[in-house]
Design an enzyme around this catalytic site. Structure first.
Site, PDB file in Angstrom:
ATOM      1  N   GLY A  78       0.804  -1.216   0.000  1.00 19.74           N
ATOM      2  CA  GLY A  78       0.000   0.000   0.000  1.00 19.74           C
ATOM      3  C   GLY A  78       0.833   1.259   0.000  1.00 19.74           C
ATOM      4  N   ALA A  79       1.815   1.320   0.895  1.00 18.62           N
ATOM      5  CA  ALA A  79       2.658   2.505   1.013  1.00 18.62           C
ATOM      6  C   ALA A  79       3.875   2.158   1.850  1.00 18.62           C
ATOM      7  CB  ALA A  79       1.880   3.665   1.638  1.00 18.62           C
ATOM      8  N   GLU A 109       6.847   4.149   4.533  1.00 15.57           N
ATOM      9  CA  GLU A 109       7.030   5.345   5.335  1.00 15.57           C
ATOM     10  C   GLU A 109       8.406   5.982   5.240  1.00 15.57           C
ATOM     11  OE1 GLU A 109       7.820   1.764   8.150  1.00 15.57           O
ATOM     12  OE2 GLU A 109       6.447   2.261   6.522  1.00 15.57           O
ATOM     13  N   ASN A 110       9.066   5.905   4.087  1.00 15.51           N
ATOM     14  CA  ASN A 110      10.390   6.504   3.951  1.00 15.51           C
ATOM     15  C   ASN A 110      10.383   7.924   4.515  1.00 15.51           C
ATOM     16  OD1 ASN A 110      10.963   4.213   2.072  1.00 15.51           O
ATOM     17  ND2 ASN A 110       9.589   5.379   0.750  1.00 15.51           N
ATOM     18  N   HIS A 128      -1.601   6.636   8.526  1.00 11.85           N
ATOM     19  CA  HIS A 128      -0.749   5.505   8.943  1.00 11.85           C
ATOM     20  C   HIS A 128       0.719   5.813   8.669  1.00 11.85           C
ATOM     21  CE1 HIS A 128       0.080   1.091   9.470  1.00 11.85           C
ATOM     22  NE2 HIS A 128       1.110   1.413   8.696  1.00 11.85           N
ATOM     23  N   GLU A 129       1.026   6.242   7.455  1.00 10.87           N
ATOM     24  CA  GLU A 129       2.422   6.469   7.102  1.00 10.87           C
ATOM     25  C   GLU A 129       3.006   7.641   7.879  1.00 10.87           C
ATOM     26  OE1 GLU A 129       3.744   4.106   5.508  1.00 10.87           O
ATOM     27  OE2 GLU A 129       1.801   3.232   5.049  1.00 10.87           O
ATOM     28  N   HIS A 131       4.239   6.755  11.283  1.00 15.19           N
ATOM     29  CA  HIS A 131       5.569   6.129  11.270  1.00 15.19           C
ATOM     30  C   HIS A 131       6.694   7.154  11.395  1.00 15.19           C
ATOM     31  CE1 HIS A 131       4.897   1.907  10.647  1.00 15.19           C
ATOM     32  NE2 HIS A 131       4.179   2.073   9.550  1.00 15.19           N
ATOM     33  N   GLU A 172       4.534  -1.058  13.238  1.00 18.20           N
ATOM     34  CA  GLU A 172       3.286  -1.240  12.496  1.00 18.20           C
ATOM     35  C   GLU A 172       2.057  -1.261  13.396  1.00 18.20           C
ATOM     36  OE1 GLU A 172       3.302  -0.724   9.542  1.00 18.20           O
ATOM     37  OE2 GLU A 172       5.314  -1.195   8.844  1.00 18.20           O
TER      38      GLU A 172
END
Length: 950
Positions: free
Chosen positions: A334-335, A337-338, A370-371, A374, A393
């Site tokens: 989905g994605a 989190e860089n 969500h990202e 992080h 997570e």
């Protein structure tokens, strides 16, 4: 020799080949090859896993974990990227400190050609430090290591810089540094270079210390052709035009972080952005046509607001000067989190306001939330090793609901938590093949297996439970302490428990030890069922706990230090009392029974336990209390019980019935109230639980027909009330309408089917689908294809080939709704052709086909026949193989299904990242088989009783 060459590749001087060849092959070279071969045999025999061991000092490259002798401080990385030729030429200078004297420099490197000649690896000392000489270097591909051997040991405490030059390619996989593409409005294929480093992809981009505890700072330079834009984690520092039109973009030095959070993108994208009052720049990047159409606007609004909210909530500022969000056409998850450059699948970041959909907006808001969570949990503070990935997570999966609720305050987001986060994982976690949240990872390859529902959803659920019993103020205080104490470093879960315990004690909870409580939830698998037995004469109750297993005949072979008992924060209320401030009592592992004060509840009053399903456990009542609750649900007062608890009652009842802990007729009786239910949360939870009947009995025609008729009876009042005129007054209303229509069509309600197929036919006739509201498309497409034939499917296929990402996602699922075996077989074949179906979508196709009754066997046989294809393409990415296996085997319920599974496992002893999924499939199939055998007559009798009016 070829097998040995793959394991141990020696390089020294001008030796570049991974076999026993040199540029001057002769007797000496052949002799050297024989020596190396013997040495290799010894290495293979002496291979030891893990850190340390007797071979650790003499051959440290045999350890599967990096030795802790050297600690990276800073990387200076330059990558020259040709986006159309798919080539990468790079160099990296790694500054490191010697922690323990060693004669070996060991880094990760995979699928990279370390350049020889003038580019032979070098090492320099810092200041007056004299560096030793590199005598030889080689690639030990067994552990993906580049090893530099020195003529003498490095000095403890001294700082050195290692210089490496290398070549690579933009991979056609979906991890590391890879290529993606799209077709622009002029019909031209445009390529881009992008990254996905988690968990072990950075080593595919450049040599590095590719483990999460080896944090360092990074300066990145991306060299590219004109007409492209380069992005990295940090803002651009400067750019220089070099010879032949190459442009070198150098980015600012990063904060201290692990390699898996690095990101680079080179593309022709454009962006939309904003700057906060504090100076933080936020941008959304996508294909130029999508940005021009405003498809990045909603994501930008959400991202901009959520960062500010998290800064206030955690009371810890976001440390970077910018954060980019970019959509990638080819993306395996989905994605990601860089830090400062978050990458997404296109359909999850972009939202087209011209085609409104509440569910699509929710998807964008939640994944962005969500990202961004992080940025604090995972990026600022990182788990020490992959066995602690749930700290990343689980937190993000919980905190995303807080962020989503902030930007969409009219949506009661926590009301949805029981459905979206608890329900499915509790089914997974009730198998003997489940695992604890904290799962030891003994080999790096095992890290891919633990990106699963236990890590994400169970992790989120127990953190929500923790926040509830310590209180929000205490919870936030503990998180702030944890984040500040471990900023830019690594942590383990005990450090979080300590911070929360200290916060609780500072707030007066002097008898609470968070570790003692939470260890019972993180260090053993599964969860309890709380059995509440009332004494109606005395107005009291007793609670007991036991490990809940879906299959009562199953044997748990994995020991637990806690004996599969838990510290349980029991929340409860009685009729007429508060749901907002429920009573709380603690159940302890060492207590056989726990008294519960019912606050004066009379013998005619129900008791409800686990308010808003904040606790990660199921509840079973005595039959009298079940009847009191069922009667109340069937009264006009049913809405006094919150929606998430109404759904939980059905979910608990059905699963208790599956486990043989509650008479199935009692569970079925609870569902009868749904005829009056109008809220999407209890209906969604009910559907998910009740689908089990179709899963097990779908092939039993008469029983399945009666069940379908019962479901139509339940949904028809809701469906008739909402109709097909789009309702957009609020989130719950819109999503409820979608659910009512979808459920009615799924179970074959004639009016629903006729309307859906007519809407699809009009699309076929006009080649224009603007008359179908975005929010109804999934139902319309699936229903028309299910009840149609070849023309409907072929039309959908053509629209899929021409569609934009959001439309393609809908059609990809809908085309699996066909009941024509030949069509489905052809669809599976086409899914393997990347020219038609993007590589990332091939797993979705087989998963969608496997979920249908017609497609179950087709998908399984296709998976077996093409196992090597799926392993080769998807075993290195998180989630994918496990998701395929879970979806394809979900409906297995016969002895033949179980035999097929067991035969496959005998034929394929190594299932890679799908190992646990196969174990769960065997457990689930066995439980389904038992349930079918024991309950077919009971369900048939109950349905017959309905038909007779009983």
């Amino acid at each position: 020799m070829s097998g040995f060459a793959k394991r141990y590749s020696f390089r020294s001087g001008k030796v570049h080949d991974e076999s026993c060849k040199t540029h001057n092959s002769g007797p000496l070279a052949i002799a050297a090859c024989c020596v190396l071969f013997c040495l290799g045999i010894g290495l293979i025999i002496g291979f030891e896993a893990g850190r340390g061991g007797t071979g650790g000092q003499s051959r440290p490259w045999q350890q599967v974990r990096l030795p802790e002798t050297l600690l990276p401080i800073h990387y200076d990385v330059e990558l020259q990227v040709d986006v159309t030729a798919f080539t990468v030429v790079g160099q990296v200078n790694v500054t490191l400190r010697c922690a323990t004297p060693t004669r070996h420099v060991i880094l990760h490197s995979a699928e990279l050609d370390i350049i020889g000649g003038d580019g032979t690896p070098g090492i320099q000392g810092s200041g007056d430090v004299i560096a030793p000489r590199i005598t030889s270097w080689f690639l030990y591909t067994e552990n993906q290591y580049l090893v530099l051997e020195l003529d003498k040991a490095l000095t403890k405490g001294a700082v050195y810089t290692v210089n490496l030059n290398f070549r690579g390619t933009l991979r056609d996989g979906l991890i590391g540094f890879y290529r993606s593409s799209y077709v622009n409005k002029d019909g031209q294929t445009r390529y881009l270079a992008t990254t996905h480093m988690q968990p072990m992809g950075a080593r595919l981009a450049f040599p590095c210390f590719d483990e999460p505890a080896f944090k360092a700072t990074f300066t990145v330079t991306l060299v590219h052709r004109a007409g492209y834009t380069a992005l990295a984690n940090m803002p651009l520092e400067n750019n220089v035009t070099r010879n032949d039109g190459w442009i070198a973009d150098r980015f600012q030095r990063s904060v201290r972080m692990p390699t898996y959070l690095l990101a680079f993108v080179v593309s022709d994208y454009t962006s939309v952005g904003t700057v906060s009052s504090s100076g933080l720049e936020t941008r959304i990047w996508a294909r130029p046509a999508y940005i021009a159409a405003g498809m990045g606007d909603y994501g930008l609004d959400v991202a901009h607001k959520i960062v500010a909210y998290y800064e206030e909530y955690f009371d810890v500022p976001f440390p970077l000067p910018k954060i980019d969000h970019i959509s990638i056409p080819d993306y395996s998850i989905g994605a990601m989190e860089n830090w400062g450059l978050i990458t997404y699948a296109e359909s999850l970041l972009l939202y087209d306001a011209r085609r409104p959909s509440a569910s699509l907006k929710r998807g964008v808001a939640q994944i962005v939330a969500h990202e961004l969570a992080h940025m604090w949990f995972g990026n600022l503070v990182t788990m020490e090793w992959w066995d602690g990935i749930w700290l990343n997570e689980g937190f993000a999966s919980y905190v995303q609901y807080l962020g989503y609720g902030y930007v969409e305050p009219d949506v009661n987001v926590m009301e949805q938590f029981a459905y979206y986060r608890c329900q499915a994982v509790m089914e997974d976690d009730s198998l003997t093949s489940s695992r604890p949240i904290f799962q030891p990872v003994n080999h790096p390859d095992e890290s891919r297996e633990i990106f699963d529902s236990i890590t994400y959803s169970k992790g989120a659920s127990i953190l929500r439970m923790l926040g509830n019993f310590v209180g929000e103020s205490t919870f936030r205080k503990g998180l702030k302490s944890y984040l500040e104490r471990n900023a830019y470093s690594n942590a383990v879960q005990d450090e979080l428990w300590e911070a929360l315990t200290l916060a609780a004690r500072a707030d007066g909870q002097t008898d609470l030890d968070v570790k003692t409580v939470m260890d019972t939830w993180t260090l053993q698998m599964g969860y309890p069922v709380v059995n509440l037995t009332r004494d109606y004469g005395r107005g009291t109750a007793q609670a007991t706990q036991q490990h809940f297993l879906l299959d009562p005949t199953a044997t748990v072979t994995v020991p637990s230090d806690f004996g599969y008992r838990w510290h349980i924060p029991l929340t409860y209320t009685t009729r007429g009392n508060s749901f907002d401030l429920p009573e709380q009592a603690w159940m302890r592992p060492d207590q056989d029974t726990s008294p519960v004060n019912l606050q004066g509840a009379g013998s005619d009053d129900w008791v409800l336990v686990n308010i808003h399903r904040v606790g990660y456990y199921r509840v079973n009542y005595d039959l009298t209390n079940w009847q009191l609750l069922t009667d109340y649900l069937n009264s006009d007062l049913y809405e006094e019980i919150p929606p998430d608890n109404r759904g939980t009652l059905i979910d608990d009842a059905f699963n208790l019935g599956r486990a043989g802990q509650l008479d199935l007729s009692t569970a079925l009786d609870v569902t009868r109230y749904l005829v009056r239910e109008r809220h999407f949360v209890p209906w969604s939870m009910a559907k998910a639980a009740m689908n089990y009947v179709e899963t097990v009995f779908g092939s039993v025609n008469d029983l399945n027909d009666n069940w379908q008729a019962y479901m139509v009876q339940l949904i028809s009042p809701f469906y008739n009330e909402v109709g097909w005129t789009l309702q957009q007054s609020d989130y719950n209303t819109e999503v409820g309408q979608v659910l009512a229509i979808s459920t009615a069509c799924t179970y074959g309600q004639p009016g629903c089917v006729n309307n859906a197929t007519a809407l699809f036919r009009r699309w076929m006739d006009t080649n224009n689908n603007s008359h179908i509201p975005e929010t109804f498309k999934s139902t319309v497409y699936c229903t028309a294809i299910r009840y149609g034939g070849g023309p409907e499917w072929d039309f959908a296929w053509q629209r899929y080939l021409e569609g934009e990402p959001s439309e393609q996602s809908l059609l990809l699922s809908a085309m699996a709704c066909s009941r024509d075996a030949d069509i489905l077989r052809s669809y599976l074949e086409r899914s393997m052709d990347a020219a038609h179906v993007r590589r990332q979508s091939a797993p979705d196709v087989i998963s969608y086909v496997g979920r249908s009754g017609v497609g179950k066997s087709l998908a399984w046989n296709f998976l077996v026949d093409n196992w090597d294809f799926y392993v080769e393409n998807f075993d290195e990415t998180q989630f994918t193989m496990a998701s395929i296996v879970s979806s394809v085997t979900k409906q297995f319920s016969s002895q033949e299904d179980l035999d097929n599974l067991e035969q496959f496992l005998r034929d394929h002893p190594n299932q890679g990242t799908a190992t646990r999924a196969f174990s769960q499939a065997v457990d689930t199939t066995g439980a389904n088989l038992r349930f079918r055998r024991d309950n077919e007559s009971k369900i048939r009798a109950w349905l017959d009783g309905l038909n007779r009016g009983n």
